[in-house]
Design a protein around this motif. Structure first.
Motif, short mmCIF file in Angstrom:
data_model
loop_
_atom_site.label_atom_id
_atom_site.label_comp_id
_atom_site.label_asym_id
_atom_site.label_seq_id
_atom_site.Cartn_x
_atom_site.Cartn_y
_atom_site.Cartn_z
N MET A 64 -2.44 2.21 -3.17
CA MET A 64 -1.41 2.76 -3.13
C MET A 64 -0.07 1.40 -4.08
O MET A 64 -0.53 0.16 -4.69
CB MET A 64 -1.51 1.83 -2.09
N LYS A 65 0.45 2.81 -4.24
CA LYS A 65 1.61 3.17 -5.20
C LYS A 65 2.71 1.85 -4.59
O LYS A 65 2.94 1.30 -4.73
CB LYS A 65 1.87 3.77 -5.75
N ASN A 66 3.33 2.41 -3.36
CA ASN A 66 4.24 2.32 -2.77
C ASN A 66 4.64 1.23 -1.69
O ASN A 66 5.68 1.07 -1.30
CB ASN A 66 5.27 3.45 -2.07
N LEU A 67 3.37 0.81 -0.83
CA LEU A 67 2.85 -0.15 0.17
C LEU A 67 2.44 -0.96 -0.54
O LEU A 67 1.30 -0.59 -0.69
CB LEU A 67 2.76 0.97 1.05
N LYS A 68 1.99 -2.07 -0.19
CA LYS A 68 1.43 -3.58 -0.27
C LYS A 68 0.72 -4.10 0.96
O LYS A 68 2.09 -4.17 1.92
CB LYS A 68 2.28 -4.35 -1.33
N PRO A 69 -0.75 -4.10 1.59
CA PRO A 69 -0.78 -4.24 2.39
C PRO A 69 -0.92 -5.68 2.72
O PRO A 69 -1.23 -6.38 1.03
CB PRO A 69 -2.27 -4.03 2.25
N ALA A 118 -4.28 -5.31 6.89
CA ALA A 118 -4.01 -3.66 6.44
C ALA A 118 -4.83 -3.03 4.93
O ALA A 118 -5.04 -2.13 5.09
CB ALA A 118 -2.03 -4.30 5.96
N ILE A 136 -7.45 -1.43 6.44
CA ILE A 136 -6.38 -0.05 6.67
C ILE A 136 -6.26 0.58 5.15
O ILE A 136 -6.96 1.67 4.96
CB ILE A 136 -4.99 -0.27 7.70
N GLU A 137 -6.19 -0.03 4.39
CA GLU A 137 -6.01 0.52 2.92
C GLU A 137 -7.26 0.87 2.35
O GLU A 137 -7.15 2.25 1.96
CB GLU A 137 -5.60 -0.26 1.75
N ILE A 155 -8.50 4.95 4.28
CA ILE A 155 -7.72 5.33 3.69
C ILE A 155 -8.53 5.44 2.00
O ILE A 155 -8.37 6.97 2.00
CB ILE A 155 -6.25 5.02 3.51
#
Lengths: 488, 111
Positions: free
Chosen positions: B1-6, B11, B14-15, B18
């Motif tokens: 992910m680029k914008n969100l950090k688990p 989390a 979830i990543e 995805i």
């Protein structure tokens, strides 16, 4: 396999995006979202935070969002942000239904991890607020047909019950409780010896703990506790004037002078397990800083945990709204103090925060507020199995007997009735993954039924959970390696 | 992910989910990348159309499309249920109690 695609029948209108269910918080200058109901935590970068700000004003199409923020961020960044926010379901189609509250029951034969044996229902203290003997008691043990003391045979049946019902688990926990647990010291000794032998035969291990008011500690008992590595929790409210207000003998005399030297001796000799203090907070007893300082720093308890008194409304020791505000402020300060210690990998004795942080770290999303009736059960002096120790000997909360095993039909009925899916008040609350309606005993005392969500605690629970999220976020920035302690 | 950090364990899961969802479905004969979505259907249940062609052989699998509907009928891969058991084809499997034995009794369906 063949899959056909069909031509769209009409021109599509652009999808309107809207915010979905989550709880935002900030820590160390960064923005985070706590997802509901999945309980995942993601840190937002600036563009994704800006997208949420735009959508906070109302539903927008993705083109509108890109248009609104095009001055600040590149289109590619914004499109990526939109995709990722949709993937974690912080935003979504405005018409999409809310996330369903899951309604699956735990698997049949869920193993028992902890059994609480009430080895006596007698107590040598007469604490004003006691839920077992006070005004809010569930079972009148003085008039019931339950024995005053648990017999050896019943305790041994309890051990067999735990070994059997713990199923495939290699480690099970046995906690002794009362009344005053040490009034029945002979049964404790016999039970621990028997449980060790039987556990070894079964290829298992049983860990022991007990709760006591410390009045009956003697050198030989302390020695035995240390030798047998029994975890000890002492019920104590704080310094003398606090302790003596509620925690009194039947004569009305305060218990501080009696317990203080015994606790010193316990903490000096018993070093094989950490020893904790458990404080009951009341309207008159809310100087949490002073209590913590006295119990942790002056007396030397490894940990101190605080719980507000369980009471029906309008008792004169009930904590009222302004009391909860005061409690929250002090919990918040202790939590900050805990954080500074954790950043430097040092121990801090405020235990309330650790349990919540562990749940936040793992991302638990609960269908039930605690393990009672599932992984934890209480046993009365006569051997009746109950929802938890607080309901021991209550016919209305009975799950069988240690001799006959768990009544699985009653257990299933309980789990069906108490599932979060039935607590409709909770379905719009962001804190439900952690709270799940709160303590059954609290609900029973307050509302007369275990199924009720504890609505009088909502503001408190949300505020405290928010504080814990902030602490967690900051710790994840400043000392992320500390979080590995919660991995197990 | 680029914008969100688990941040927490959930989390992370979830990543990972995805990421898995973005992987393509792969053929079983090739070495699948880790976490790839492998079509389970034919390994668990007998699906006429996937596993035998209309002549009982394997030369014409999935041909014609009108014969390759049994899995869609069970698992609904299509935008609408085809064959539609409620309206148009309520009796499509009436003569096919067991797919292994009775698959020849399944008729063509024209969606």
């Amino acid at each position: 396999m063949t899959v056909l695609t069909t031509e769209p029948l009409m021109v599509e209108t652009p999808t309107q995006l809207a915010l979905r269910e989550f709880h935002p918080f900030e820590a160390s200058g960064a923005r985070y979202v706590y997802l509901v109901p999945s309980a995942g935590i993601f840190q937002l970068d600036e563009p994704s935070g800006a997208i949420l700000d735009v959508l906070a004003q109302g539903p927008r199409s993705d083109d509108e969002i890109v248009g609104a923020l095009g001055q600040r961020f590149s289109e590619e960044t914004l499109r990526d942000g939109l995709t990722e926010l949709q993937q974690i379901r912080v935003i979504g189609d405005v018409g999409a239904p809310r996330e369903q509250v899951v309604n699956d029951l735990p698997p049949e034969g869920f193993p028992l991890t902890t059994m609480v044996l009430n080895v006596t229902n007698k107590c040598n203290l007469a604490c004003t607020y006691c839920y077992e003997y006070g005004e809010d008691k569930i079972v009148d043990t003085t008039c019931s047909d339950q024995p005053k003391f648990m017999a050896d045979d019943t305790a041994r049946d309890g051990v067999e019950f735990l070994l059997k019902e713990s199923g495939p688990l290699k480690v099970a926990h046995l906690t002794f409780f009362g009344g005053e647990t040490l009034l029945n010291f002979p049964v404790l000794q016999d039970t621990v010896a028997y449980a060790r032998k039987r556990a070894e035969e079964e290829g298992k291990r049983i860990e022991f703990s007990l709760t006591t008011n410390a009045t009956l500690l003697r050198p030989e008992i302390i020695e035995w506790l240390a030798e047998n590595e029994i975890g000890v929790t002492v019920s104590i409210d704080g310094p003398k004037e606090v302790q003596d207000k509620m925690r009194v003998f039947h004569s009305g005399k305060g218990s501080y002078e009696t317990v203080q030297p015994k606790i010193k001796e316990l903490l000096r000799v018993h070093t094989s397990r950490p020893i904790g203090a458990r404080v009951t907070l009341t309207r008159e007893n809310l100087d949490i800083h002073r209590i913590y300082k006295h119990l942790h720093e002056e007396m030397g308890f490894w940990e101190v945990g605080f719980a507000p008194v369980t009471t029906a409304p309008d008792r004169d020791y009930e904590i009222q709204d302004e009391g909860y505000v005061r409690m929250l402020a002090q919990f918040g300060e202790l939590a900050r103090d805990w954080l500074e210690h954790a950043v430097e990998n040092r121990h801090h004795g405020f235990s309330n925060i650790k349990d919540t942080l562990e749940e936040i770290h793992k991302g638990v999303s609960k269908a039930y507020p605690c393990g009672a009736g599932l992984g934890l059960m209480g046993v009365s002096t006569g051997g009746d199995v109950a929802l938890c120790h607080r309901f021991a000997a209550s016919d209305d909360h009975n799950f069988g007997t240690v001799a006959d095993g768990i009544d699985r039909d009653k257990q299933r009925e309980f789990l069906e009735e108490h599932h979060i899916k039935n607590k409709t008040d909770c379905h719009t609350c962001w804190a439900r993954p952690i709270c799940s309606g709160g303590c059954y005993h609290e609900a029973n005392t307050r509302y007369g039924e275990t199924q009720a969500p504890n609505l009088h605690f909502c503001t408190w629970v949300r505020s405290w959970t928010h504080t814990c999220l902030e602490i967690y976020g900051e710790l994840s920035e400043r000392n992320p390696s500390y979080l590995a302690r919660f991995d197990a | 992910m680029k914008n969100l950090k688990p941040i927490n364990q959930k989390a992370g899961r979830i990543e990972a989910q995805i990421r898995r969802e973005q992987l393509d479905v792969v053929g079983l004969e090739s070495q699948p990348p880790e976490g790839a979505n492998i079509p389970l259907g034919c390994s668990l249940v007998f699906f006429p159309g996937w596993e035998v062609d209309s002549d009982g052989g394997t030369a014409g699998l999935c041909q014609p499309v009108e014969r390759d509907l049994f899995d869609c009928h069970l698992a609904c891969f299509w935008p609408a249920h085809v064959p539609d058991q409620l309206n148009h084809s309520p009796d499509w499997t009436a003569k096919c109690a067991s797919a292994q034995k009775d698959w020849r009794k399944l008729d063509l369906v024209f969606p």
